[in-house]
Scaffold this motif. Structure first.
Motif, PDB file in Angstrom:
ATOM      1  N   LYS A   1      69.137  -8.813  59.888  1.00 12.80           N
ATOM      2  CA  LYS A   1      69.777  -9.090  61.575  1.00 12.80           C
ATOM      3  C   LYS A   1      70.231 -10.669  61.676  1.00 12.80           C
ATOM      4  CE  LYS A   1      68.561  -4.743  62.753  1.00 12.80           C
ATOM      5  NZ  LYS A   1      69.258  -3.766  63.296  1.00 12.80           N
ATOM      6  N   GLY A   2      70.640 -10.940  61.400  1.00 21.31           N
ATOM      7  CA  GLY A   2      71.269 -12.439  61.282  1.00 21.31           C
ATOM      8  C   GLY A   2      69.731 -13.586  61.973  1.00 21.31           C
ATOM      9  N   LYS A   3      68.377 -12.871  61.552  1.00 24.25           N
ATOM     10  CA  LYS A   3      67.432 -13.793  61.606  1.00 24.25           C
ATOM     11  C   LYS A   3      67.018 -14.749  61.052  1.00 24.25           C
ATOM     12  CE  LYS A   3      66.079 -10.416  66.146  1.00 24.25           C
ATOM     13  NZ  LYS A   3      65.228  -9.955  66.423  1.00 24.25           N
ATOM     14  N   ILE A   4      66.376 -16.038  61.267  1.00 27.41           N
ATOM     15  CA  ILE A   4      65.635 -17.182  60.604  1.00 27.41           C
ATOM     16  C   ILE A   4      64.531 -16.361  59.518  1.00 27.41           C
ATOM     17  CG2 ILE A   4      64.826 -19.496  59.780  1.00 27.41           C
ATOM     18  CD1 ILE A   4      67.156 -20.302  61.448  1.00 27.41           C
ATOM     19  N   ILE A   5      64.154 -16.183  58.526  1.00 27.62           N
ATOM     20  CA  ILE A   5      62.458 -15.572  58.408  1.00 27.62           C
ATOM     21  C   ILE A   5      62.554 -17.048  56.809  1.00 27.62           C
ATOM     22  CG2 ILE A   5      62.693 -13.842  58.370  1.00 27.62           C
ATOM     23  CD1 ILE A   5      63.129 -13.170  55.487  1.00 27.62           C
TER      24      ILE A   5
ATOM     25  N   ASP B   1      73.189  -9.454  46.689  1.00 31.13           N
ATOM     26  CA  ASP B   1      73.512  -8.261  46.767  1.00 31.13           C
ATOM     27  C   ASP B   1      72.444  -8.761  48.494  1.00 31.13           C
ATOM     28  OD1 ASP B   1      71.027 -10.428  47.732  1.00 31.13           O
ATOM     29  OD2 ASP B   1      69.332  -9.019  45.678  1.00 31.13           O
ATOM     30  N   GLU B   2      72.905  -6.863  48.917  1.00 31.79           N
ATOM     31  CA  GLU B   2      72.688  -6.979  50.744  1.00 31.79           C
ATOM     32  C   GLU B   2      71.547  -7.485  50.944  1.00 31.79           C
ATOM     33  OE1 GLU B   2      72.693  -3.351  53.771  1.00 31.79           O
ATOM     34  OE2 GLU B   2      73.577  -3.044  51.688  1.00 31.79           O
ATOM     35  N   ARG B   3      71.791  -8.354  51.770  1.00 32.04           N
ATOM     36  CA  ARG B   3      70.283  -8.684  52.738  1.00 32.04           C
ATOM     37  C   ARG B   3      69.559  -7.828  53.305  1.00 32.04           C
ATOM     38  NH1 ARG B   3      74.251 -12.944  55.813  1.00 32.04           N
ATOM     39  NH2 ARG B   3      72.355 -12.421  57.810  1.00 32.04           N
TER      40      ARG B   3
ATOM     41  N   ILE C   1      85.196  -7.144  56.537  1.00 27.15           N
ATOM     42  CA  ILE C   1      84.020  -8.181  57.747  1.00 27.15           C
ATOM     43  C   ILE C   1      82.486  -6.970  57.758  1.00 27.15           C
ATOM     44  CG2 ILE C   1      83.132  -9.442  59.875  1.00 27.15           C
ATOM     45  CD1 ILE C   1      86.557  -9.713  59.997  1.00 27.15           C
ATOM     46  N   LEU C   2      82.826  -5.892  58.430  1.00 23.17           N
ATOM     47  CA  LEU C   2      81.707  -5.535  58.795  1.00 23.17           C
ATOM     48  C   LEU C   2      80.949  -4.739  57.499  1.00 23.17           C
ATOM     49  CD1 LEU C   2      82.836  -3.024  61.747  1.00 23.17           C
ATOM     50  CD2 LEU C   2      81.393  -4.934  62.313  1.00 23.17           C
ATOM     51  N   ASN C   3      81.251  -4.591  57.038  1.00 23.59           N
ATOM     52  CA  ASN C   3      80.951  -3.485  55.604  1.00 23.59           C
ATOM     53  C   ASN C   3      80.463  -4.918  54.328  1.00 23.59           C
ATOM     54  OD1 ASN C   3      81.068  -1.132  55.927  1.00 23.59           O
ATOM     55  ND2 ASN C   3      83.541  -1.217  55.753  1.00 23.59           N
ATOM     56  N   ASN C   4      80.880  -6.268  54.297  1.00 21.45           N
ATOM     57  CA  ASN C   4      80.404  -7.362  53.479  1.00 21.45           C
ATOM     58  C   ASN C   4      79.703  -8.812  54.203  1.00 21.45           C
ATOM     59  OD1 ASN C   4      81.783  -6.608  50.848  1.00 21.45           O
ATOM     60  ND2 ASN C   4      83.190  -6.241  52.479  1.00 21.45           N
ATOM     61  N   ARG C   5      79.270  -9.147  55.673  1.00 15.55           N
ATOM     62  CA  ARG C   5      78.725  -9.996  56.491  1.00 15.55           C
ATOM     63  C   ARG C   5      77.701  -9.761  56.313  1.00 15.55           C
ATOM     64  NH1 ARG C   5      78.325  -7.297  62.396  1.00 15.55           N
ATOM     65  NH2 ARG C   5      77.532  -5.057  62.009  1.00 15.55           N
ATOM     66  N   LEU C   6      76.588  -8.568  55.117  1.00 18.12           N
ATOM     67  CA  LEU C   6      75.107  -9.366  54.873  1.00 18.12           C
ATOM     68  C   LEU C   6      75.316  -9.220  53.955  1.00 18.12           C
ATOM     69  CD1 LEU C   6      73.795  -6.292  56.911  1.00 18.12           C
ATOM     70  CD2 LEU C   6      73.346  -8.967  57.359  1.00 18.12           C
TER      71      LEU C   6
ATOM     72  N   SER D   1      78.897 -12.230  62.730  1.00 18.56           N
ATOM     73  CA  SER D   1      78.280 -12.527  61.512  1.00 18.56           C
ATOM     74  C   SER D   1      77.234 -11.892  60.868  1.00 18.56           C
ATOM     75  CB  SER D   1      79.305 -14.223  61.484  1.00 18.56           C
ATOM     76  OG  SER D   1      77.651 -14.577  62.134  1.00 18.56           O
ATOM     77  N   TYR D   2      76.260 -12.400  62.171  1.00 17.82           N
ATOM     78  CA  TYR D   2      75.023 -12.382  61.055  1.00 17.82           C
ATOM     79  C   TYR D   2      74.350 -13.327  60.580  1.00 17.82           C
ATOM     80  CZ  TYR D   2      73.712  -7.493  62.985  1.00 17.82           C
ATOM     81  OH  TYR D   2      73.994  -6.280  63.612  1.00 17.82           O
ATOM     82  N   GLY D   3      75.489 -14.464  60.452  1.00 21.66           N
ATOM     83  CA  GLY D   3      75.305 -15.887  59.888  1.00 21.66           C
ATOM     84  C   GLY D   3      75.493 -16.796  60.447  1.00 21.66           C
TER      85      GLY D   3
END
Length: 295
Positions: free
Chosen positions: A200-204, A292-294, A153-158, A122-124
């Motif tokens: 990349k689904g990481k916290i910043i 918008d895309e992350r 899902i693959l195209n919109n998860r970000l 999910s990158y989420g």
């Protein structure tokens, strides 16, 4: 009629009854306190979350673990006996569970050659992961195919933004995401780091804001900056919180004021579950929306 099964993990932070209603099977994470295991059951037992906070109030330090290959394999096999399966996981940027899920799926492909199984990162996390799953369920229920849903899902998860903060830095310090001195200074000065998930689904952490009212306002402003169509946004909007419902209601009010196409009933508030809260602590507030895309 759906031609596949959509499943997820308890870290979607949506109510268990809601997932049952939407026909989304869920595999549960667990946490441990003083050697005793507990299930992250999404409120299946209405006492589970209050009991969790009572443990924290008593000084408990919960530990969490990944879902292992065997647990995934057992769960996946139960679903594959019914049909093709799309399973969405918690972000690989914060857990190794995704890799275990991929291994489990690979182990079952030979046993079920006539079934399709897709494991998607999910990158989420929390109700952002939940929003991705909920929207995929909308597609499934509207008659979308396995392949079309998988592709969406693959195209919109970000495109699902995870915007959040926490007033409790000790949990981030324990996980290594914030240094000890930085956590101490933030607490002393009433500073709340604003955080989000990257591509990349990481916290910043990207900005420091002093005071609860200010950080709630900044969270709402981030939605204005990134949401589809800006202040004309009309898509899904989820809020999740860990034992700070008043802050969640304040954020909801700000969003209703700022976004003219969103009514109060359009914005859903959920509890952050025990697994995510074990890493962020009480006093965490998160906002999720399409944009918008992350980066």
């Amino acid at each position: 009629m759906s031609n596949f099964i959509l499943s997820c993990e308890s870290t979607v932070d949506l109510p268990y009854e809601y997932l049952v209603e939407r026909k989304i099977p869920v595999i549960f994470y667990t946490y441990t306190v003083d050697g005793t295991p507990y299930t992250d059951d999404l409120g299946k037992d209405p006492n589970s979350l209050p009991n969790y906070y009572r443990l924290l109030d008593g000084g408990a330090i919960p530990s969490t673990s990944q879902i292992n290959v065997f647990e995934y394999q057992e769960f996946f096999e139960e679903q594959l006996q019914k049909g093709n399966l799309i399973h969405i996981t918690l972000s690989s940027g914060i857990t190794g569970s995704y890799a275990n899920a991929v291994t489990a799926a690979e182990n079952l492909r030979e046993k079920y050659p006539d079934r399709k199984i897709s494991v998607i990162d999910s990158y989420g996390a929390s109700s952002g992961f939940g929003m991705l799953t909920d929207t995929a369920a909308d597609m499934r229920d509207a008659g979308a195919s396995f392949e079309d849903t998988e592709s969406w899902i693959l195209n919109n998860r970000l495109h699902i933004h995870h915007q959040f903060y926490s007033i409790t830095m000790d949990y981030f310090k324990r996980s290594g995401r914030v240094s000890g001195p930085a956590a101490a200074i933030a607490t002393m000065l009433n500073i709340c780091p604003m955080m989000r998930f990257d591509s990349k689904g990481k916290i910043i952490a990207y900005e420091k804001v002093r005071g609860i009212k200010n950080v709630i306002r900044k969270t709402a402003e981030a939605m204005t900056e990134h949401a589809d169509n800006g202040r004309d946004y009309s898509g899904k909007c989820f809020i999740s919180h860990s034992n700070c419902i008043e802050a969640a209601e304040q954020l909801k009010s700000m969003i209703v004021h700022d976004f003219r196409k969103l009514r109060a009933n359009d914005i859903k508030i959920f509890n952050i579950g025990t697994i995510i809260a074990s890493h962020t602590g009480p006093g965490t507030l998160a906002l999720f929306f399409f944009g918008d895309e992350r980066k």
